[in-house]
Design an enzyme around this catalytic site. Structure first.
Site, short mmCIF file in Angstrom:
data_model
loop_
_atom_site.label_atom_id
_atom_site.label_comp_id
_atom_site.label_asym_id
_atom_site.label_seq_id
_atom_site.Cartn_x
_atom_site.Cartn_y
_atom_site.Cartn_z
N HIS A 154 0.71 -1.15 0.03
CA HIS A 154 -0.03 -0.12 0.19
C HIS A 154 0.89 1.38 -0.09
O HIS A 154 1.96 1.29 0.31
CB HIS A 154 -1.01 -0.14 1.27
N LYS A 158 -0.98 4.87 4.59
CA LYS A 158 -1.76 4.04 5.39
C LYS A 158 -1.44 4.05 6.79
O LYS A 158 -0.37 3.61 7.11
CB LYS A 158 -1.76 2.77 4.57
P1 NAP Z 1 -7.39 10.16 4.09
O1 NAP Z 1 -7.12 10.60 2.74
O2 NAP Z 1 -6.13 10.24 5.05
O3 NAP Z 1 -8.58 10.58 4.65
C1 NAP Z 1 -8.97 10.33 5.92
C2 NAP Z 1 -10.10 11.36 6.15
O4 NAP Z 1 -10.60 10.94 7.63
C3 NAP Z 1 -9.42 12.80 6.16
O5 NAP Z 1 -10.35 13.53 5.67
C4 NAP Z 1 -9.33 12.98 7.72
O6 NAP Z 1 -9.59 14.36 7.97
C5 NAP Z 1 -10.50 12.42 8.20
N1 NAP Z 1 -10.59 11.89 9.82
C6 NAP Z 1 -9.59 11.85 10.34
N2 NAP Z 1 -9.90 11.80 11.82
C7 NAP Z 1 -11.17 11.84 11.93
C8 NAP Z 1 -11.87 12.06 12.88
N3 NAP Z 1 -11.66 11.77 14.10
N4 NAP Z 1 -13.18 12.38 12.47
C9 NAP Z 1 -13.51 12.61 11.47
N5 NAP Z 1 -12.90 12.64 10.43
C10 NAP Z 1 -11.64 12.20 10.45
O7 NAP Z 1 -7.23 8.51 3.85
P2 NAP Z 1 -8.20 7.59 2.90
O8 NAP Z 1 -7.06 7.07 1.82
O9 NAP Z 1 -9.08 8.69 2.14
O10 NAP Z 1 -8.78 6.42 3.42
C11 NAP Z 1 -9.77 6.47 4.44
C12 NAP Z 1 -10.09 5.27 4.94
O11 NAP Z 1 -10.37 4.27 4.03
C13 NAP Z 1 -8.70 4.26 5.60
O12 NAP Z 1 -9.14 3.75 6.74
C14 NAP Z 1 -8.31 3.38 4.67
O13 NAP Z 1 -7.50 2.39 4.94
C15 NAP Z 1 -9.74 3.09 4.11
N6 NAP Z 1 -9.61 2.55 2.73
C16 NAP Z 1 -10.71 1.54 2.55
C17 NAP Z 1 -10.60 0.99 1.22
C18 NAP Z 1 -11.68 0.10 1.03
O14 NAP Z 1 -12.08 -0.28 -0.20
N7 NAP Z 1 -12.49 -0.44 2.10
C19 NAP Z 1 -10.15 1.49 0.03
C20 NAP Z 1 -8.99 2.49 0.51
C21 NAP Z 1 -8.74 3.06 1.59
P3 NAP Z 1 -8.00 15.46 8.31
O15 NAP Z 1 -7.88 15.99 7.35
O16 NAP Z 1 -8.71 16.56 9.38
O17 NAP Z 1 -7.50 14.51 9.13
#
Ligand code: NAP
Length: 265
Positions: A154, A158
């Site tokens: 990844h 992550k």
């Molecule tokens: P990202 O770009 O870092 O986005 C995470 C978001 O969550 C940011 O907007 C962050 O805001 C927000 N956040 C952090 N802490 C929070 C809180 N306490 N309350 C509310 N919002 C909060 O990450 P991403 O790549 O989009 O991934 C997000 C999640 O999806 C991860 O857990 C990742 O592992 C997962 N994921 C899942 C799949 C799937 O197929 N299931 C695929 C890819 C990723 P700030 O900017 O304020 O920190």
């Protein structure tokens, strides 16, 4: 098709933005609110430039209790995702959780709550349909080739390791293969961690590098042959067909479903 009213938690994140674009281009989806840690009272359009005028709430409980919504899509971090899933179920809103890092204990607790509330919930470690097929193919192969190791790769932003997809794959394989510990019984790690994490005797190796999105190889070994099943998400849009399927399905459930493999034949 009936309109589905959606709240997105994590709208400024990489996955959150993809989910907003999915909602924008899907006629029967409408965004009714977003949950974020900042930007209270602003609109999604203000902070993302995606033309959706739903309001942002920093108070998740207030949002889930006061906004008329059918489904919560959570794409945040594990601690927030667990809180949001619980609050949504309490409020009768069906959670679709993409956030990774939920333990078996978290899933068991949320299953109990979903059943008590008779409200559907989907937690999917991987929304890419190709990844779901990879897991299913791996489960089939493991019946005949029980020696297996998993390598997941990844991007370096992550937060959790190993990936939820790798753990779910190992759990699906565990259900069908004879119990065994991979490697020599007298194996000794010269450097701790050299053999990776252990899921029920299966070794799971995690790589984190810039340039990667989400990739996994499930490698089977047998006498004189190996079989590699590989999946690569090269863009986050790959996850959105699964998000759409989950949003369209979750309200017809009255329990928690872990993994999209339960939903596709
Ligand atoms: P990202 O770009 O870092 O986005 C995470 C978001 O969550 C940011 O907007 C962050 O805001 C927000 N956040 C952090 N802490 C929070 C809180 N306490 N309350 C509310 N919002 C909060 O990450 P991403 O790549 O989009 O991934 C997000 C999640 O999806 C991860 O857990 C990742 O592992 C997962 N994921 C899942 C799949 C799937 O197929 N299931 C695929 C890819 C990723 P700030 O900017 O304020 O920190």
């Amino acid at each position: 098709m009936e309109q589905i009213k959606i709240i997105v938690a994590g709208p400024r994140g990489k996955m959150g933005r993809e989910a907003l674009q999915l909602i924008e281009r899907t006629a029967h989806f409408s965004l009714v609110a977003a949950i974020d840690r900042t930007h209270d009272g602003e609109t999604v359009r203000d902070v993302t430039n995606i033309p959706l005028d739903a309001m942002i709430y920093t108070d998740a409980e207030q949002c889930l209790n006061n906004v008329d919504a059918d489904v919560l899509i959570d794409l945040t971090i594990p601690e927030a995702g667990k809180r949001h899933a619980k609050m949504a179920l309490e409020a009768g809103v069906s959670p679709v959780i993409g956030t990774s890092g939920f333990s078996q204990h978290d899933i068991a607790q949320l299953t109990e709550l979903a059943e008590a509330k008779e409200t559907g919930c989907i937690i999917a470690p991987n929304f890419a349909l190709g990844a779901v097929l990879m897991m299913k193919f791996a489960k089939t192969a493991a019946k005949y080739m029980p020696d297996v190791e998993i390598i997941e790769k990844h991007h370096d932003q992550k937060l959790d390791a190993p990936s939820g997809t790798a753990v779910k794959t190992a759990e699906m394989i565990r259900d069908v293969r004879e119990q065994k510990h991979q490697g020599h019984e007298d194996e000794k790690e010269i450097l701790p961690g050299a053999r990776g994490a252990d899921v029920d005797g299966m070794k799971v190796h995690s790589m984190r590098l810039p340039g990667l999105v989400a990739h996994q190889q499930v490698i089977f070994g047998s006498n004189g042959e190996t079989l590699t099943i590989q999946h690569d998400s090269i863009h986050r849009v790959s996850f959105m067909s699964g998000v759409q399927l989950a949003v369209e399905t979750v309200q017809s459930l009255n329990t928690l479903v872990y993994g999209l493999d339960e939903l596709i034949d």
